[in-house]
Design a protein around this motif. Structure first.
Motif, PDB file in Angstrom:
ATOM      1  N   ASN A  20     -24.874 -14.281 -17.900  1.00  0.00           N
ATOM      2  CA  ASN A  20     -23.665 -14.395 -17.087  1.00  0.00           C
ATOM      3  C   ASN A  20     -22.490 -14.852 -17.938  1.00  0.00           C
ATOM      4  O   ASN A  20     -22.639 -15.645 -18.862  1.00  0.00           O
ATOM      5  N   THR A  21     -21.316 -14.357 -17.600  1.00  0.00           N
ATOM      6  CA  THR A  21     -20.087 -14.701 -18.296  1.00  0.00           C
ATOM      7  C   THR A  21     -19.515 -15.983 -17.714  1.00  0.00           C
ATOM      8  O   THR A  21     -19.535 -16.180 -16.496  1.00  0.00           O
ATOM      9  N   LEU A  36     -19.661 -16.354 -13.808  1.00  0.00           N
ATOM     10  CA  LEU A  36     -19.600 -15.079 -13.096  1.00  0.00           C
ATOM     11  C   LEU A  36     -21.001 -14.482 -13.028  1.00  0.00           C
ATOM     12  O   LEU A  36     -21.799 -14.664 -13.942  1.00  0.00           O
ATOM     13  N   ASP A  37     -21.292 -13.772 -11.961  1.00  0.00           N
ATOM     14  CA  ASP A  37     -22.615 -13.173 -11.772  1.00  0.00           C
ATOM     15  C   ASP A  37     -22.574 -11.696 -12.157  1.00  0.00           C
ATOM     16  O   ASP A  37     -22.353 -10.824 -11.323  1.00  0.00           O
ATOM     17  N   ASN A  38     -22.787 -11.442 -13.451  1.00  0.00           N
ATOM     18  CA  ASN A  38     -22.733 -10.080 -13.987  1.00  0.00           C
ATOM     19  C   ASN A  38     -23.773  -9.167 -13.350  1.00  0.00           C
ATOM     20  O   ASN A  38     -23.522  -7.973 -13.191  1.00  0.00           O
ATOM     21  N   THR A  45     -17.114  -8.466 -11.382  1.00  0.00           N
ATOM     22  CA  THR A  45     -17.053  -9.288 -12.592  1.00  0.00           C
ATOM     23  C   THR A  45     -16.261  -8.569 -13.683  1.00  0.00           C
ATOM     24  O   THR A  45     -15.384  -9.161 -14.321  1.00  0.00           O
ATOM     25  N   PHE A 142     -18.634 -13.266  -6.508  1.00  0.00           N
ATOM     26  CA  PHE A 142     -18.993 -12.787  -7.836  1.00  0.00           C
ATOM     27  C   PHE A 142     -19.208 -13.914  -8.841  1.00  0.00           C
ATOM     28  O   PHE A 142     -19.328 -13.673 -10.040  1.00  0.00           O
ATOM     29  N   GLY A 143     -19.304 -15.150  -8.354  1.00  0.00           N
ATOM     30  CA  GLY A 143     -19.571 -16.265  -9.251  1.00  0.00           C
ATOM     31  C   GLY A 143     -19.501 -17.592  -8.529  1.00  0.00           C
ATOM     32  O   GLY A 143     -19.377 -17.643  -7.305  1.00  0.00           O
TER      33      GLY A 143
END
Length: 183
Positions: A20-21, A36-38, A45, A142-143
């Motif tokens: 994850n980023t 963030l949930d890639n 993301t 998304f995160g």
């Protein structure tokens, strides 16, 4: 031995690709670190990271702040001039992620696939924003905030006012000074 090393190498590459980023959002109220949930929200993301890497968010404000709900930013400057965003993206609200306290999701219009640059951070569990059905699509998470939720709580509790057609605008602007991808 070569096959084992090749397998380990490929395994390491796929682990890195799925990592994850993390982004650091520096604000005038303090720093917020977001994971963030890639995997579950790849389109969203990628979209967010594009804005981050282009410096789009730098200098904008949190323009909508509602206690017991969320803080929203990513669109307007302190004079409430809204920047021109990129094209809208596909809504990934049906990804299994929930609009729980501390999650970041995309803001949008009443059209499900209308999210562009604006995002919000939930300060409570907002189950009514989750995907329900194709006719009640929800808002794509998304995160999540992994550091600085105290800063989010500080922001959501500032005094707000109505400015023209905009409600819930902080009386003193809270700037997003810089957003960067971090290790």
């Amino acid at each position: 031995m070569k096959v084992l090393l090749l397998t380990l190498g490929l395994s390491l590459i796929s682990t890195i690709a799925l990592a994850n980023t993390h982004v650091l959002m520096k604000t005038s109220a303090g720093n917020i670190k977001i994971e963030l949930d890639n995997e579950h929200a790849p389109i969203t993301t990628k979209n967010f990271i594009e804005y981050v890497n282009n410096g789009y968010y730098d200098g904008l404000i949190f323009h909508r702040v509602i206690p017991n709900f969320m803080i929203q930013g990513g669109g307007a400057d302190a004079q409430l001039n809204f920047k021109t965003p990129n094209s809208p993206i596909k809504n990934e609200a049906n990804n299994g992620l929930k609009n729980d306290r501390g999650t970041i999701a995309m803001a949008r219009t009443s059209e499900p696939d209308s999210a562009t640059s604006q995002f919000f951070i939930n300060v409570v569990d907002n189950d009514f924003l989750n995907y329900q059905s194709p006719s009640n699509y929800g808002y794509a998470v998304f995160g999540k905030v992994i550091e600085g939720m105290d800063i989010v709580d500080k922001i959501v509790n500032v005094q707000t006012e109505r400015k023209g057609p905009h409600q819930n605008v902080p009386t003193e602007p809270i700037y997003i000074t810089e957003v960067t991808v971090v290790e």
